[in-house]
Scaffold this motif. Sequence first.
Motif, mmCIF file in Angstrom:
data_model
loop_
_atom_site.group_PDB
_atom_site.id
_atom_site.type_symbol
_atom_site.label_atom_id
_atom_site.label_comp_id
_atom_site.label_asym_id
_atom_site.label_seq_id
_atom_site.Cartn_x
_atom_site.Cartn_y
_atom_site.Cartn_z
ATOM 1 N N GLU A 21 0.830 -1.205 0.000
ATOM 2 C CA GLU A 21 0.000 0.000 0.000
ATOM 3 C C GLU A 21 0.863 1.253 0.000
ATOM 4 O O GLU A 21 1.881 1.335 0.682
ATOM 5 C CB GLU A 21 -0.909 -0.011 1.231
ATOM 6 N N TYR A 22 0.447 2.255 -0.773
ATOM 7 C CA TYR A 22 1.137 3.535 -0.807
ATOM 8 C C TYR A 22 0.833 4.314 0.472
ATOM 9 O O TYR A 22 -0.329 4.468 0.857
ATOM 10 C CB TYR A 22 0.700 4.365 -2.007
ATOM 11 N N ILE A 58 6.129 3.298 0.136
ATOM 12 C CA ILE A 58 5.272 2.124 -0.026
ATOM 13 C C ILE A 58 5.588 1.118 1.083
ATOM 14 O O ILE A 58 6.757 0.832 1.356
ATOM 15 C CB ILE A 58 5.503 1.457 -1.395
ATOM 16 N N ARG A 90 2.498 9.513 -2.085
ATOM 17 C CA ARG A 90 2.956 9.493 -3.472
ATOM 18 C C ARG A 90 3.782 10.744 -3.749
ATOM 19 O O ARG A 90 3.447 11.833 -3.274
ATOM 20 C CB ARG A 90 1.766 9.421 -4.434
ATOM 21 N N ASP A 102 7.978 8.163 -3.687
ATOM 22 C CA ASP A 102 6.873 7.377 -3.150
ATOM 23 C C ASP A 102 7.322 6.665 -1.879
ATOM 24 O O ASP A 102 8.478 6.245 -1.765
ATOM 25 C CB ASP A 102 6.420 6.321 -4.166
#
Length: 240
Positions: A50-51, A109, A54, A107
């Motif tokens: 899951e991010y 993650i 971003r 990002d």
Amino acid sequence: MTSNDPVFADEHTSKLLARAMLGRTFHDCPVDVIDRILDAGTLRTYAAGEYVVRRGTHATNFLLVVRGELEHSATYVSGHRHLFGFLRQGDCSGIISLMDGGEHIVDHIARVPTVLLAIPNAAIMREMQDQPQLCLALLRQLAPRTRIKYSRVTLDPGVPLPIRLAWALQTMATLYGLRRGEKIVLDVKLSQGDIADWLGVSRQHLNPHLKQLEKDGIICLGRSSLTILDPDRLARIAAS
């Protein structure tokens, strides 16, 4: 409960763990400062893959990894992914955006189920006004990461891949290695694709060189792990 819900079953335990992580990261700061930072924060949970944030989005929170592991990466329009590194328990993120008010650079993650403490930037900035120890603690977090990133950028791209690979594994050992006698176990989930994206090459191009290091008894490859069996020989390759 969703994976983004800040309220979850073992919140009390995670809160205690977050307090311990803050105490370690900001160990020179007064106890009341650490407690105020903790109280300002919100616990958030993320599923693997899951991010968390971003790149290019506005940064509003300073993040502390309470449990789990994050990757810093950027995936371009071409689909190519560049891996910058990992954040593990006790590591923090968002220092640059905290200082300049800018957007997220990469990002974030979750690589495994992860719990973060999200602290509003404004709360950190308030404490920094009167707490030089807090500023120094943030600089101590930022400086080694910046040095390693500059070293990666300035490494001559004309250097043969086996040498660049050896240097990369040495860097990972410095950041994520656990000594086990003469061996060094990289304490992160690490695939061949991750190493390739760290170096900016294809997995197919990298694979023969990893296999050669394994054949020579320098490393041992697992499904999602890597152990450096002979750090001295790896260092000699990197230095060549």
